[in-house]
Design an enzyme around this catalytic site. Sequence first.
Site, PDB file in Angstrom:
ATOM      1  N   ASP A 144      69.059  32.076   3.346  1.00 13.58           N
ATOM      2  CA  ASP A 144      70.326  31.395   3.575  1.00 13.58           C
ATOM      3  C   ASP A 144      70.706  30.408   2.478  1.00 13.58           C
ATOM      4  OD1 ASP A 144      70.939  32.611   6.061  1.00 13.58           O
ATOM      5  OD2 ASP A 144      69.407  31.372   7.016  1.00 13.58           O
TER       6      ASP A 144
ATOM      7  N   HIS B  89      60.435  28.586   6.056  1.00 15.16           N
ATOM      8  CA  HIS B  89      60.537  29.813   6.848  1.00 15.16           C
ATOM      9  C   HIS B  89      59.322  29.906   7.761  1.00 15.16           C
ATOM     10  CE1 HIS B  89      61.008  34.025   7.943  1.00 15.16           C
ATOM     11  NE2 HIS B  89      62.260  33.891   7.545  1.00 15.16           N
TER      12      HIS B  89
HETATM   13  N1  CMC Z   1      63.149  20.444   5.234  1.00 19.04           N
HETATM   14  C1  CMC Z   1      62.217  19.472   5.354  1.00 19.04           C
HETATM   15  N2  CMC Z   1      61.043  19.639   5.968  1.00 19.04           N
HETATM   16  C2  CMC Z   1      60.783  20.825   6.502  1.00 19.04           C
HETATM   17  C3  CMC Z   1      61.698  21.890   6.427  1.00 19.04           C
HETATM   18  C4  CMC Z   1      62.915  21.658   5.752  1.00 19.04           C
HETATM   19  N3  CMC Z   1      63.835  22.637   5.656  1.00 19.04           N
HETATM   20  N4  CMC Z   1      61.184  22.966   7.057  1.00 19.04           N
HETATM   21  C5  CMC Z   1      59.991  22.605   7.528  1.00 19.04           C
HETATM   22  N5  CMC Z   1      59.739  21.309   7.187  1.00 19.04           N
HETATM   23  C6  CMC Z   1      58.500  20.550   7.455  1.00 19.04           C
HETATM   24  C7  CMC Z   1      58.361  20.188   8.922  1.00 19.04           C
HETATM   25  O1  CMC Z   1      58.964  18.946   9.215  1.00 19.04           O
HETATM   26  C8  CMC Z   1      56.851  20.178   9.079  1.00 19.04           C
HETATM   27  O2  CMC Z   1      56.382  18.982   8.507  1.00 19.04           O
HETATM   28  P1  CMC Z   1      55.063  18.239   9.140  1.00 19.04           P
HETATM   29  O3  CMC Z   1      53.929  19.216   8.903  1.00 19.04           O
HETATM   30  O4  CMC Z   1      54.943  16.976   8.378  1.00 19.04           O
HETATM   31  O5  CMC Z   1      55.359  18.037  10.593  1.00 19.04           O
HETATM   32  C9  CMC Z   1      56.384  21.305   8.157  1.00 19.04           C
HETATM   33  O6  CMC Z   1      57.410  21.414   7.145  1.00 19.04           O
HETATM   34  C10 CMC Z   1      56.213  22.636   8.870  1.00 19.04           C
HETATM   35  O7  CMC Z   1      57.416  22.903   9.530  1.00 19.04           O
HETATM   36  P2  CMC Z   1      57.561  23.734  10.859  1.00 19.04           P
HETATM   37  O8  CMC Z   1      58.588  23.093  11.733  1.00 19.04           O
HETATM   38  O9  CMC Z   1      56.222  24.004  11.435  1.00 19.04           O
HETATM   39  O10 CMC Z   1      58.137  25.066  10.311  1.00 19.04           O
HETATM   40  P3  CMC Z   1      58.543  26.269  11.190  1.00 19.04           P
HETATM   41  O11 CMC Z   1      57.840  27.423  10.618  1.00 19.04           O
HETATM   42  O12 CMC Z   1      58.338  26.034  12.626  1.00 19.04           O
HETATM   43  O13 CMC Z   1      60.121  26.330  11.000  1.00 19.04           O
HETATM   44  C11 CMC Z   1      62.185  26.730   9.974  1.00 19.04           C
HETATM   45  C12 CMC Z   1      60.740  27.196  10.133  1.00 19.04           C
HETATM   46  C13 CMC Z   1      62.920  27.808   9.203  1.00 19.04           C
HETATM   47  C14 CMC Z   1      62.843  26.566  11.345  1.00 19.04           C
HETATM   48  C15 CMC Z   1      62.205  25.394   9.210  1.00 19.04           C
HETATM   49  O14 CMC Z   1      61.619  25.551   7.953  1.00 19.04           O
HETATM   50  C16 CMC Z   1      63.621  24.825   9.060  1.00 19.04           C
HETATM   51  O15 CMC Z   1      64.089  24.118   9.959  1.00 19.04           O
HETATM   52  N6  CMC Z   1      64.323  25.133   7.917  1.00 19.04           N
HETATM   53  C17 CMC Z   1      65.704  24.738   7.750  1.00 19.04           C
HETATM   54  C18 CMC Z   1      66.634  25.674   8.509  1.00 19.04           C
HETATM   55  C19 CMC Z   1      66.737  27.028   7.829  1.00 19.04           C
HETATM   56  O16 CMC Z   1      66.938  27.101   6.618  1.00 19.04           O
HETATM   57  N7  CMC Z   1      66.647  28.112   8.619  1.00 19.04           N
HETATM   58  C20 CMC Z   1      66.789  29.484   8.117  1.00 19.04           C
HETATM   59  C21 CMC Z   1      65.511  30.230   8.190  1.00 19.04           C
HETATM   60  S1  CMC Z   1      65.512  31.783   7.275  1.00 19.04           S
HETATM   61  C22 CMC Z   1      66.716  32.809   7.966  1.00 19.04           C
HETATM   62  C23 CMC Z   1      66.627  33.047   9.428  1.00 19.04           C
HETATM   63  O17 CMC Z   1      65.610  32.985  10.077  1.00 19.04           O
HETATM   64  O18 CMC Z   1      67.677  33.313   9.966  1.00 19.04           O
END
Ligand code: CMC
Length: 444
Positions: free
Chosen positions: A363, A306
């Site tokens: 989710d 998240h």
């Molecule tokens: N699976 C694997 N790795 C992950 C995931 C995941 N679900 N989420 C983040 N990471 C990794 C990412 O690759 C990065 O790794 P590194 O530091 O090695 O580059 C690290 O964790 C930090 O990730 P980030 O991209 O900076 O995280 P973010 O805060 O920008 O993104 C997110 C948040 C929700 C988009 C992301 O966690 C994600 O894509 N999750 C899966 C999709 C999801 O479940 N979305 C629903 C979110 S909650 C409800 C809503 O908002 O509607």
Amino acid sequence: MARIKKANLKLGNKSFDLPVITGSEGEVGVDITSLRKTSGAVTFDNGFANTASCKSAITFVDGENGILRHRGYDIVDLVENCSFVEVAYLLVHGALPTAAELKRFSRYLNQHSMIHENMHHFFSGFPADSHPMAILASMVTSLSSFYPLLSHRDPTFDITSARLISKVRTIAAFSYKKSQGAPLVYPRYDLSYCANFLNMMFSSPVDPYEIDVELVRILNKLLILHVDHEQNCSTTAVRLIASARANLYAAISAGICALWGPLHGGANQAVIDMLNRIKNDNRNVKKAIERAKAGKHEDRLMGFGHAVYKNYDPRARLCKKMCDDLFSKRDINDPLLDIARELEEIALKDDYFVSRRLYPNVDFYTGILYRAMGIPTNMLTVMFALGRLPGWIAQWKETVENRKARIYRPRQIYTGPEKRRFVPIDQRKPGIKGRVLPPVVKNL
Ligand code: CMC
């Protein structure tokens, strides 16, 4: 701790004093509104993760400690004690309704639950396999040409908000019925908001739906869990459109489109798709975890991580408990729930997820609960939108009511070519080395 009033920024040999704003829960924000004017510099914040785009009195999230409150009330108290309609009223009007206010609001929800008969024709225009989010976004924009919008200043803004909340529910159920080629089931005055939705979804002229009180209770809770989440992607879309003073329907439609994305609300559908893929891959949970760790965006563990919660999402905790309760009470067996539990258990012990503070988000379990209620997978993000609607309305209203709100107009750091000489068409060389023009495709 003494309240910080000023921040100081050194840019080269010049220094700039910037005012500091403190929120009601102690959050500190450096106000850079005048920075460009005084220094010529802008700030750069990839994805706005460190930028407060507005002041808001609607929702408080403390991602470090897993806290979520709406208008000051803890999400757990709201989920345990309120109906969705009460929480919707709280979001839009700022206070929990009295019994009389709730009665009036519920009456409006009933009175405005039908959609104009001419709008029914629109459903027939969509291909049968249309995604219901596409239908929902189009229909909500269309509402602006059928229904007058009362100003946010009107004392009966109740009607505008109730009309939208009620009609979006009807549109959602109708889009499902149309996708099934089944006759539309109209809303009924004698049913509560959630019971009405389930009835419109599952009743038919030949086989009436028997209202399941337990499922109505769960639906109320699920919708409350989604009701608002401060300045997330779709809410920011709503506020951005509102900042241009576009009408409520247009702004909500933009919110629906943003929510559709799999990194946002579309994740609930993506979770079920992922769990099905794992099931069809001999339930190889470990393989899915290893793929997620390899870092490819498309292999991420959906429903995990998240942007704000770096702790267990309090909404996910509540959903998981609801899942456990319903499945054990009803003795339901869903292999996808077993796979989800196994995924969570392995991920929460794995250093990749632990070190990045990736936990299940809202989710992760909601899709499994909705499946148990009979809601099809392609309707899951629509369910999220139904829940989020009162939050979007409140955020739209807060934006247009704020006399100091400015049109959203972020700056950028330009990285394109520097000024170059104009070249007439007959002297131009292919701009991109090795570029081959794609063949002309007819009749797309
Ligand atoms: N699976 C694997 N790795 C992950 C995931 C995941 N679900 N989420 C983040 N990471 C990794 C990412 O690759 C990065 O790794 P590194 O530091 O090695 O580059 C690290 O964790 C930090 O990730 P980030 O991209 O900076 O995280 P973010 O805060 O920008 O993104 C997110 C948040 C929700 C988009 C992301 O966690 C994600 O894509 N999750 C899966 C999709 C999801 O479940 N979305 C629903 C979110 S909650 C409800 C809503 O908002 O509607």
